[in-house]
Design a protein around this motif. Structure first.
Motif, PDB file in Angstrom:
ATOM      1  N   VAL A  67       0.835  -1.200   0.000  1.00 31.07           N
ATOM      2  CA  VAL A  67       0.000   0.000   0.000  1.00 31.07           C
ATOM      3  C   VAL A  67       0.875   1.257   0.000  1.00 31.07           C
ATOM      4  N   ARG A  68       1.940   1.267   0.783  1.00 33.69           N
ATOM      5  CA  ARG A  68       2.837   2.429   0.789  1.00 33.69           C
ATOM      6  C   ARG A  68       3.491   2.631  -0.573  1.00 33.69           C
ATOM      7  N   ARG A  69       3.770   1.522  -1.278  1.00 34.22           N
ATOM      8  CA  ARG A  69       4.341   1.637  -2.626  1.00 34.22           C
ATOM      9  C   ARG A  69       3.315   2.249  -3.579  1.00 34.22           C
ATOM     10  N   LEU A  70       2.057   1.840  -3.450  1.00 38.29           N
ATOM     11  CA  LEU A  70       1.008   2.460  -4.251  1.00 38.29           C
ATOM     12  C   LEU A  70       0.887   3.952  -3.935  1.00 38.29           C
ATOM     13  N   HIS A  71       0.992   4.301  -2.664  1.00 36.13           N
ATOM     14  CA  HIS A  71       0.952   5.707  -2.275  1.00 36.13           C
ATOM     15  C   HIS A  71       2.090   6.486  -2.931  1.00 36.13           C
ATOM     16  N   ASP A  72       3.242   5.864  -3.046  1.00 34.80           N
ATOM     17  CA  ASP A  72       4.398   6.544  -3.625  1.00 34.80           C
ATOM     18  C   ASP A  72       4.166   6.887  -5.093  1.00 34.80           C
ATOM     19  N   THR A  73       3.357   6.096  -5.777  1.00 33.66           N
ATOM     20  CA  THR A  73       3.060   6.377  -7.178  1.00 33.66           C
ATOM     21  C   THR A  73       1.826   7.256  -7.326  1.00 33.66           C
ATOM     22  N   GLY A  74       1.240   7.688  -6.209  1.00 40.07           N
ATOM     23  CA  GLY A  74       0.087   8.576  -6.244  1.00 40.07           C
ATOM     24  C   GLY A  74      -1.245   7.856  -6.271  1.00 40.07           C
ATOM     25  N   LYS A  75      -1.249   6.555  -6.072  1.00 39.79           N
ATOM     26  CA  LYS A  75      -2.476   5.762  -6.090  1.00 39.79           C
ATOM     27  C   LYS A  75      -2.931   5.486  -4.657  1.00 39.79           C
ATOM     28  N   THR A  76      -4.220   5.308  -4.496  1.00 36.80           N
ATOM     29  CA  THR A  76      -4.754   4.939  -3.198  1.00 36.80           C
ATOM     30  C   THR A  76      -4.512   3.450  -2.938  1.00 36.80           C
ATOM     31  N   GLY A  77      -4.481   3.075  -1.685  1.00 41.67           N
ATOM     32  CA  GLY A  77      -4.252   1.681  -1.331  1.00 41.67           C
ATOM     33  C   GLY A  77      -5.374   0.752  -1.761  1.00 41.67           C
ATOM     34  N   TRP A  78      -6.542   1.301  -2.032  1.00 44.82           N
ATOM     35  CA  TRP A  78      -7.673   0.485  -2.468  1.00 44.82           C
ATOM     36  C   TRP A  78      -7.445  -0.142  -3.838  1.00 44.82           C
ATOM     37  N   TRP A  79      -6.442   0.336  -4.571  1.00 45.11           N
ATOM     38  CA  TRP A  79      -6.102  -0.279  -5.860  1.00 45.11           C
ATOM     39  C   TRP A  79      -5.705  -1.736  -5.691  1.00 45.11           C
ATOM     40  N   ILE A  80      -5.350  -2.131  -4.495  1.00 48.88           N
ATOM     41  CA  ILE A  80      -4.947  -3.516  -4.251  1.00 48.88           C
ATOM     42  C   ILE A  80      -6.083  -4.486  -4.574  1.00 48.88           C
ATOM     43  N   LEU A  81      -7.308  -4.002  -4.507  1.00 49.13           N
ATOM     44  CA  LEU A  81      -8.465  -4.855  -4.782  1.00 49.13           C
ATOM     45  C   LEU A  81      -8.590  -5.227  -6.252  1.00 49.13           C
ATOM     46  N   ILE A  82      -7.875  -4.543  -7.131  1.00 48.32           N
ATOM     47  CA  ILE A  82      -7.936  -4.884  -8.546  1.00 48.32           C
ATOM     48  C   ILE A  82      -7.338  -6.272  -8.794  1.00 48.32           C
ATOM     49  N   ALA A  83      -6.593  -6.774  -7.835  1.00 49.94           N
ATOM     50  CA  ALA A  83      -6.027  -8.122  -7.959  1.00 49.94           C
ATOM     51  C   ALA A  83      -7.121  -9.193  -7.967  1.00 49.94           C
ATOM     52  N   LEU A  84      -8.310  -8.828  -7.549  1.00 47.48           N
ATOM     53  CA  LEU A  84      -9.405  -9.793  -7.507  1.00 47.48           C
ATOM     54  C   LEU A  84     -10.047 -10.033  -8.871  1.00 47.48           C
ATOM     55  N   VAL A  85      -9.738  -9.187  -9.844  1.00 45.66           N
ATOM     56  CA  VAL A  85     -10.286  -9.374 -11.192  1.00 45.66           C
ATOM     57  C   VAL A  85      -9.209  -9.994 -12.074  1.00 45.66           C
ATOM     58  N   PRO A  86      -9.617 -10.695 -13.143  1.00 46.37           N
ATOM     59  CA  PRO A  86      -8.617 -11.296 -14.025  1.00 46.37           C
ATOM     60  C   PRO A  86      -7.662 -10.237 -14.594  1.00 46.37           C
ATOM     61  N   PHE A  87      -6.408 -10.570 -14.607  1.00 47.29           N
ATOM     62  CA  PHE A  87      -5.326  -9.728 -15.108  1.00 47.29           C
ATOM     63  C   PHE A  87      -5.107  -8.462 -14.277  1.00 47.29           C
ATOM     64  N   GLY A  88      -5.756  -8.355 -13.136  1.00 48.82           N
ATOM     65  CA  GLY A  88      -5.541  -7.209 -12.252  1.00 48.82           C
ATOM     66  C   GLY A  88      -4.144  -7.192 -11.670  1.00 48.82           C
ATOM     67  N   GLY A  89      -3.559  -8.371 -11.505  1.00 43.74           N
ATOM     68  CA  GLY A  89      -2.192  -8.453 -10.995  1.00 43.74           C
ATOM     69  C   GLY A  89      -1.191  -7.802 -11.921  1.00 43.74           C
ATOM     70  N   ILE A  90      -1.460  -7.833 -13.216  1.00 41.74           N
ATOM     71  CA  ILE A  90      -0.561  -7.193 -14.179  1.00 41.74           C
ATOM     72  C   ILE A  90      -0.592  -5.680 -13.985  1.00 41.74           C
ATOM     73  N   VAL A  91      -1.779  -5.133 -13.757  1.00 42.09           N
ATOM     74  CA  VAL A  91      -1.913  -3.695 -13.513  1.00 42.09           C
ATOM     75  C   VAL A  91      -1.139  -3.320 -12.252  1.00 42.09           C
ATOM     76  N   LEU A  92      -1.272  -4.117 -11.206  1.00 38.71           N
ATOM     77  CA  LEU A  92      -0.551  -3.836  -9.961  1.00 38.71           C
ATOM     78  C   LEU A  92       0.960  -3.933 -10.154  1.00 38.71           C
ATOM     79  N   LEU A  93       1.408  -4.898 -10.945  1.00 35.48           N
ATOM     80  CA  LEU A  93       2.835  -5.020 -11.220  1.00 35.48           C
ATOM     81  C   LEU A  93       3.368  -3.777 -11.919  1.00 35.48           C
ATOM     82  N   VAL A  94       2.599  -3.246 -12.849  1.00 36.14           N
ATOM     83  CA  VAL A  94       3.009  -2.013 -13.529  1.00 36.14           C
ATOM     84  C   VAL A  94       3.083  -0.868 -12.531  1.00 36.14           C
TER      85      VAL A  94
END
Length: 113
Positions: A67-94
């Motif tokens: 979550v702190r890494r997401l904050h560093d890129t200007g994203k909210t920590g709630w973006w972590i929930l995108i991992a629950l959808v198909p291919f969401g992990g790729i978005v998080l990796l980017v």
């Protein structure tokens, strides 16, 4: 190793920002520890007991640094929930590979400075 210990000391600190180095070094040491414990489990004939205990112990620090890494890129920590959808992990990796937002953002000061 200092990055790994720094994350463990900030056990459930979801506020603030984490540099790429902090996140990826923690991830590297975490993977190495899991592999070593997996091998120990296999050698002792245990059904992944040590690996499971370790994984549960570092679950909250892993989420916090993510979550702190997401904050560093200007994203909210709630973006972590995108991992629950198909291919969401790729978005998080980017997102995890993106550079820090220059200057301060709403999550704190730039940790690179």
């Amino acid at each position: 190793m200092q990055w790994y210990l720094k994350v463990l000391q900030n056990y459930v600190g979801f506020q603030g920002r984490a540099r790429r180095t902090e996140y990826w070094m923690f991830t590297l040491f975490n993977v190495i520890a899991c592999l070593v414990l997996y091998l120990v489990d296999l050698l002792l004939g245990l059904p992944l007991v040590l690996t499971l205990i370790y994984s549960l112990a570092v679950l909250l620090p892993s989420l916090a640094v993510f979550v702190r890494r997401l904050h560093d890129t200007g994203k909210t920590g709630w973006w972590i929930l995108i991992a629950l959808v198909p291919f969401g992990g790729i978005v998080l990796l980017v997102f995890e590979c993106l550079d820090s937002q220059p200057g301060d953002n709403k999550y704190g000061k730039n940790p690179k400075l």
